[in-house]
Design an enzyme around this catalytic site. Structure first.
Site, PDB file in Angstrom:
ATOM      1  N   ASP A  10       1.176   0.823   5.371  1.00  0.00           N
ATOM      2  CA  ASP A  10       2.194   1.010   4.335  1.00  0.00           C
ATOM      3  C   ASP A  10       3.497   0.303   4.722  1.00  0.00           C
ATOM      4  O   ASP A  10       3.811   0.188   5.906  1.00  0.00           O
ATOM      5  CB  ASP A  10       2.435   2.516   4.141  1.00  0.00           C
ATOM      6  N   GLY A  11       4.222  -0.132   3.707  1.00  0.00           N
ATOM      7  CA  GLY A  11       5.554  -0.694   3.938  1.00  0.00           C
ATOM      8  C   GLY A  11       5.670  -2.189   3.698  1.00  0.00           C
ATOM      9  O   GLY A  11       6.735  -2.772   3.936  1.00  0.00           O
ATOM     10  N   GLY A  13       5.789  -3.847   0.842  1.00  0.00           N
ATOM     11  CA  GLY A  13       6.745  -4.137  -0.232  1.00  0.00           C
ATOM     12  C   GLY A  13       8.182  -4.039   0.258  1.00  0.00           C
ATOM     13  O   GLY A  13       9.002  -4.931   0.018  1.00  0.00           O
ATOM     14  N   ARG A  23       7.386  -8.938  -3.211  1.00  0.00           N
ATOM     15  CA  ARG A  23       6.533  -7.976  -2.503  1.00  0.00           C
ATOM     16  C   ARG A  23       5.294  -8.645  -1.908  1.00  0.00           C
ATOM     17  O   ARG A  23       4.831  -8.283  -0.829  1.00  0.00           O
ATOM     18  CB  ARG A  23       6.092  -6.865  -3.464  1.00  0.00           C
ATOM     19  N   HIS A  27       2.732  -8.440   1.680  1.00  0.00           N
ATOM     20  CA  HIS A  27       1.278  -8.279   1.816  1.00  0.00           C
ATOM     21  C   HIS A  27       0.697  -9.428   2.646  1.00  0.00           C
ATOM     22  O   HIS A  27      -0.194  -9.228   3.467  1.00  0.00           O
ATOM     23  CB  HIS A  27       0.614  -8.253   0.432  1.00  0.00           C
ATOM     24  N   THR A  56      -7.969   3.083  -4.965  1.00  0.00           N
ATOM     25  CA  THR A  56      -8.240   3.199  -6.408  1.00  0.00           C
ATOM     26  C   THR A  56      -6.929   3.446  -7.159  1.00  0.00           C
ATOM     27  O   THR A  56      -6.821   3.099  -8.332  1.00  0.00           O
ATOM     28  CB  THR A  56      -9.254   4.341  -6.677  1.00  0.00           C
ATOM     29  N   TRP A  59      -4.424   0.357  -8.617  1.00  0.00           N
ATOM     30  CA  TRP A  59      -4.558  -0.306  -9.926  1.00  0.00           C
ATOM     31  C   TRP A  59      -3.322  -0.095 -10.785  1.00  0.00           C
ATOM     32  O   TRP A  59      -3.075  -0.858 -11.729  1.00  0.00           O
ATOM     33  CB  TRP A  59      -5.783   0.227 -10.676  1.00  0.00           C
ATOM     34  N   LEU A 121     -16.723  -5.500  17.281  1.00  0.00           N
ATOM     35  CA  LEU A 121     -15.856  -4.588  16.511  1.00  0.00           C
ATOM     36  C   LEU A 121     -16.361  -4.526  15.078  1.00  0.00           C
ATOM     37  O   LEU A 121     -16.638  -5.561  14.470  1.00  0.00           O
ATOM     38  CB  LEU A 121     -14.411  -5.127  16.498  1.00  0.00           C
ATOM     39  N   ARG A 174      -0.587   5.857  10.174  1.00  0.00           N
ATOM     40  CA  ARG A 174       0.053   5.473   8.920  1.00  0.00           C
ATOM     41  C   ARG A 174       1.425   4.916   9.248  1.00  0.00           C
ATOM     42  O   ARG A 174       2.248   5.591   9.862  1.00  0.00           O
ATOM     43  CB  ARG A 174       0.190   6.651   7.960  1.00  0.00           C
ATOM     44  N   GLU A 193      -6.981  12.694  14.648  1.00  0.00           N
ATOM     45  CA  GLU A 193      -5.573  12.842  15.049  1.00  0.00           C
ATOM     46  C   GLU A 193      -4.735  11.889  14.204  1.00  0.00           C
ATOM     47  O   GLU A 193      -5.085  10.714  14.052  1.00  0.00           O
ATOM     48  CB  GLU A 193      -5.403  12.469  16.533  1.00  0.00           C
TER      49      GLU A 193
END
Ligand code: FPP
Length: 237
Positions: A10-11, A13, A23, A27, A56, A59, A121, A174, A193
């Protein structure tokens, strides 16, 4: 060391907006971090890395951002092709890729097939993914296969998930400051965790990842059990 690390990236943008950029630039930079962190996972012996690339719920974003994200994943997979083959990364997609344009879908399916024997991996890309939708899909598939109600076990349900055969995530990171799981790996994360970082994903370097691994290493995991303690020692279970 965790066997399976999952990441909510996250983050992107905000990272771009703070630099006066679109933005999408966030990405794009964020996708580069995936490469760095995948590489770090190989160095540290993490066997599975799951990244939340498109949910989802995504969108609901502006149409141009959605189509940018749709294009970005096949584009990055193509750009990282040599790294994926050299480092023996196995690509798996968690989610419904039917929404991708035909050529992109075929390209993603090709790389999934071509990397199937790679063993360094597993890189799970959660794309058009929702945790509850995954459970619904698993239940439907089990019913279609004719599994009898009395034969349904947790192992059977786990085997019907996209992550079949892989360990559940030990650590979920996160970035970006929010502290929630956002419909990610709902079935698989019962004893995961959680590690929340305020760092925006494009700034999440190998060093930041190492700090998350070190934090994980300091935790005592009990899986709901009483910890084993020396006779007479106080227990805080
Ligand atoms: C969340 O940031 C990020 C996403 C919705 C997309 C993440 C996707 C990638 C980094 C591409 C993955 C690449 C590969 C190779 C599979 P946000 O837009 O919600 O950020 P904000 O909270 O600052 O607005």
């Amino acid at each position: 060391m965790p066997a399976h690390v999952a990441i909510i990236m996250d983050g992107n943008g905000r990272w771009a907006q703070r630099r006066g950029l679109e933005r999408q630039a966030g990405h794009r930079e964020g996708a580069r971090r995936v490469r760095d962190i995948a590489s770090a996972c190989i160095d540290y012996g993490v066997r599975v890395l799951t990244i939340y690339a498109f949910s989802t719920e995504n969108w609901d974003r502006p149409a141009d951002e959605v189509s940018f994200l749709m294009d970005l994943i096949p584009e990055r997979l193509e750009a990282e092709r040599s790294m994926i083959f050299e480092q023996q990364v196995r690509i798996r997609v968690l989610g419904e890729i039917e929404t991708l344009p035909l050529l992109d879908r075929v390209a993603v399916q090709d790389i999934v097939r071509q990397t199937d024997r790679h063993a360094a991996l597993d890189l799970n890309i959660a794309f058009n993914y929702g945790g509850r939708a995954e459970i619904v899909r698993a239940v439907r598939n089990l019913i279609r296969e004719g599994v009898r109600a009395e034969d349904v076990t947790e192992d059977i349900v786990s085997g019907a998930m996209y992550t079949a055969g892989q360990p559940d995530p030990d650590l979920l990171i996160r970035t970006g400051g929010d502290q929630r799981s956002s419909n990610f790996l709902v079935w698989q994360s019962t004893y995961t965790e959680f590690y929340f970082s305020s760092i925006l994903w494009p700034d999440f370097t190998k060093e930041a990842f190492e700090a998350a691994l070190a934090d994980f290493g300091s935790r005592q995991r009990r899986f709901g059990r009483v910890p084993v303690t020396a006779p007479g020692a106080a227990s805080d279970a």
